[in-house]
Every structure is written in C-alpha cells, then in structure tokens.
Motif scaffolding. Structure first.
Motif, PDB file in Angstrom:
ATOM      1  N   LEU A  97       2.200  18.995 -11.238  1.00  0.00           N
ATOM      2  CA  LEU A  97       2.811  19.116  -9.914  1.00  0.00           C
ATOM      3  C   LEU A  97       4.232  18.585  -9.981  1.00  0.00           C
ATOM      4  O   LEU A  97       4.488  17.548 -10.593  1.00  0.00           O
ATOM      5  N   THR A 111       6.923  17.697  -7.161  1.00  0.00           N
ATOM      6  CA  THR A 111       7.102  17.623  -5.713  1.00  0.00           C
ATOM      7  C   THR A 111       8.244  16.689  -5.346  1.00  0.00           C
ATOM      8  O   THR A 111       8.680  15.871  -6.152  1.00  0.00           O
ATOM      9  N   GLN A 113       3.553  15.414  -0.462  1.00  0.00           N
ATOM     10  CA  GLN A 113       3.397  16.780  -0.985  1.00  0.00           C
ATOM     11  C   GLN A 113       2.437  16.802  -2.164  1.00  0.00           C
ATOM     12  O   GLN A 113       1.598  17.701  -2.275  1.00  0.00           O
ATOM     13  N   ARG A 137      -1.393  18.707  -2.448  1.00  0.00           N
ATOM     14  CA  ARG A 137      -1.741  19.662  -3.498  1.00  0.00           C
ATOM     15  C   ARG A 137      -2.905  19.173  -4.358  1.00  0.00           C
ATOM     16  O   ARG A 137      -3.485  19.935  -5.117  1.00  0.00           O
ATOM     17  N   LEU A 177      -5.320  21.752  -6.292  1.00  0.00           N
ATOM     18  CA  LEU A 177      -4.870  22.696  -7.303  1.00  0.00           C
ATOM     19  C   LEU A 177      -5.580  22.485  -8.634  1.00  0.00           C
ATOM     20  O   LEU A 177      -5.557  23.374  -9.489  1.00  0.00           O
TER      21      LEU A 177
END
Length: 161
Positions: A121, A123, A128, A132, A139
């Motif tokens: 990730l 971000t 955020q 996710r 994710l």
C-alpha cells in the motif's frame, strides 16, 4: 487460437510464500489476515504446519525485494506475495522506499519467472492505509486472489524452450 487464463480452484500443490513488512504492522498484519483468509477459503492449507504456505517477515518494504528474490530462486514456490504499507511523511523518504520496493519486486518477477504479487500500500495517511487493510475492504484478500490466478496461469502456459 489458444486462450490462457488463471483459475481460483484446484490449489492443491500450489506453494505460496508471503513476505510481510513489519514496519506499519498495524496495517500489514491486517493485510496478512485478509490474504490468509482468501487463500484458506480457496483451498490452500494455511495452518501453522502447512507445507503449502510459508510467511517471512522483513523489517520494512525496502527489504521486500531481497527476501522475495531468495524465496523465488529457491525453486520451492510457484508464487510470492508481498505485503507492505508505506505512508507518506514530511520527507522524501516515502518516494525512495516506494520506488526501490516496486522496482525491486518487479525485477524479481522478471528475473525468476515467478509471479510476485505487489501488495504494498502507498498512501498519504494512516487512515487511508487502514481503510485499505480492513476498515472498508481488505486488499489482502485481493492479493491472495491475484496469487491464485497467477500461479494457475503460469502453470497453464507452455513451458519455455
């Protein structure tokens, strides 16, 4: 015309390595949980005594490529999943880590012909990243599906000469 597609079934014999960055483990542990849930629901043995799945922890996302490379070259795995979280701060450190991790992970896949799933990730905020990793959706589940699809697809492709 031949059409090649990966499948999400018949996971018997598929060996998967997951490499997880410990930095931002509040996020990466949640990604790992989602990933393992996906793999288990698709027939992968995720137990602690599994011969189908191994998990390696590294200090941070910058270290992901090196360990992925060693695991991919071992000949033991058909697919490697990376899990990390790089959150933008006030310095350019974010850009360096993201750039080197993504280039390194891509190079491992190209150099070894072993699919390496990019589950890092990137971000701007912790909020955020958490969204996710499970608050809105996880994710990690998607990364698990990508691994199953790519492992299956690579097995279906004609061998190299």
């Amino acid at each position: 015309m031949a059409t090649f597609e990966g499948r999400f079934t018949n996971t018997a014999g598929l060996r998967i390595a997951v490499v997880v960055a410990r930095f931002n483990d509040l996020v990466t542990a949640k990604l790992l949980s989602g990933c393992l849930d996906c793999l288990a629901r698709h027939g992968v043995d995720t137990s602690s005594t599994s011969s189908q799945l191994d998990v390696a922890w590294v200090p941070g996302s910058f270290e992901l490529p090196l360990v992925c490379q060693q695991l991919a070259r071992s000949g033991r795995y058909q697919v490697v999943i990376t899990l990390g979280a790089v959150i933008r701060g006030d310095t350019p450190h974010f850009d360096v880590v993201v750039g080197e991790a993504s280039k390194g992970i891509a190079a491992v896949a190209r150099d070894t012909s072993i699919p390496v799933i990019f589950g890092v990730l990137t971000t701007d905020t912790m909020q955020q990243a958490l969204e996710r990793a499970g608050i809105k959706s996880n994710l990690g589940w998607s990364y698990g599906l990508e691994a199953l699809e790519m492992g299956s697809l690579m097995a279906a492709l004609p061998p190299l000469d």
